[in-house]
Design a protein around this motif. Structure first.
Motif: not given
Lengths: 119, 112
Positions: B79-107
């Motif tokens: 969550k971003i409580s109040r979006v600012e201009a510098e927050d523009v970009g792509v956000y990825y989640c990534m898991q390090g629990t199960h091998w191999p580490w994997t990423f989400g597709q990006g938002t």
């Protein structure tokens, strides 16, 4: 200050080979685990390979048997040797290091080096 | 491999308004040590990825407190409580629990 500087990217033909480098400063590669993560143009992130401090290495299935990660402690540098390159290997390759444990992702990142596989 | 599914894939937001990104994993991300290795990265245009949050809710140094992470098991949220201009970009989640580490597709977060 921890720094990672990748180099060696470029244009290579399908089936060709390329070695990219990651020069580290601010820490020693021999007692840290380092990883390579790639990003095809306009696409998401993909973990590629890692080398542990003990020297053990791991690879994504997509590159296993074609890529080799290694390090030169005297140069404080990690390498990724890429053989039998395919068009789908075209990507920016980032070198990265953890902070807070191997499973918590990577805190330190280089600027990336672009590898383009094309005839 | 563990599949990480993010939604939405595109998120237009108004400056000053909140934003929320969901990340779901195909398996529980609770590791045998009791920790949950779900991490969030931000990638601003033309820049390398930057880790924002590790182990679900721990903010990295220098990350503004308007960013927060939550969740458990297979469902996680950035969550971003109040979006600012510098927050523009792509956000990825990534898991390090199960091998191999994997990423989400990006938002992709953009300003309306």
């Amino acid at each position: 200050e921890v720094q990672l500087v990748e180099s060696g990217g470029g244009l290579v033909q399908p089936g060709g080979s390329l070695r990219i480098s990651c020069a580290a400063s601010g820490f020693t590669v021999w007692n840290n685990y380092l990883t390579w993560v790639r990003q095809p143009p306009g696409k998401g992130l993909e973990w590629v390979s890692l080398i542990y401090s003990a020297g053990s290495t791991y690879y994504a299935e997509s590159v296993k048997g074609r890529f080799t990660i290694s390090r030169d402690n005297s140069k404080n540098t990690v390498y990724l040797q890429m053989n039998s390159l395919r068009s789908e290997d075209t990507a920016v390759y980032y070198c990265a290091r953890d902070k807070g444990g191997e499973r918590s992702g990577w805190y330190y990142w280089g600027q990336g080096t672009l590898v383009t596989v094309s005839s | 491999d563990v599949v990480m599914t993010q939604s939405p894939l595109s998120l237009p937001v108004t400056l000053g308004q909140p934003a929320s990104i969901s990340c779901r994993s195909s398996q529980s991300l609770v590791f045998s040590d009791g920790n949950t290795y779900l991490n969030w990265f931000q990638q601003r245009p033309g820049q390398s990825p930057r880790r924002l949050i590790y182990q679900v809710s721990n903010r990295d140094s220098g990350v503004p407190d308007r960013f927060s992470g939550s969740g458990s098991g297979t469902d996680f949220t950035l969550k971003i409580s109040r979006v600012e201009a510098e927050d523009v970009g792509v956000y990825y989640c990534m898991q390090g629990t199960h091998w191999p580490w994997t990423f989400g597709q990006g938002t992709k977060v953009e300003i309306k």
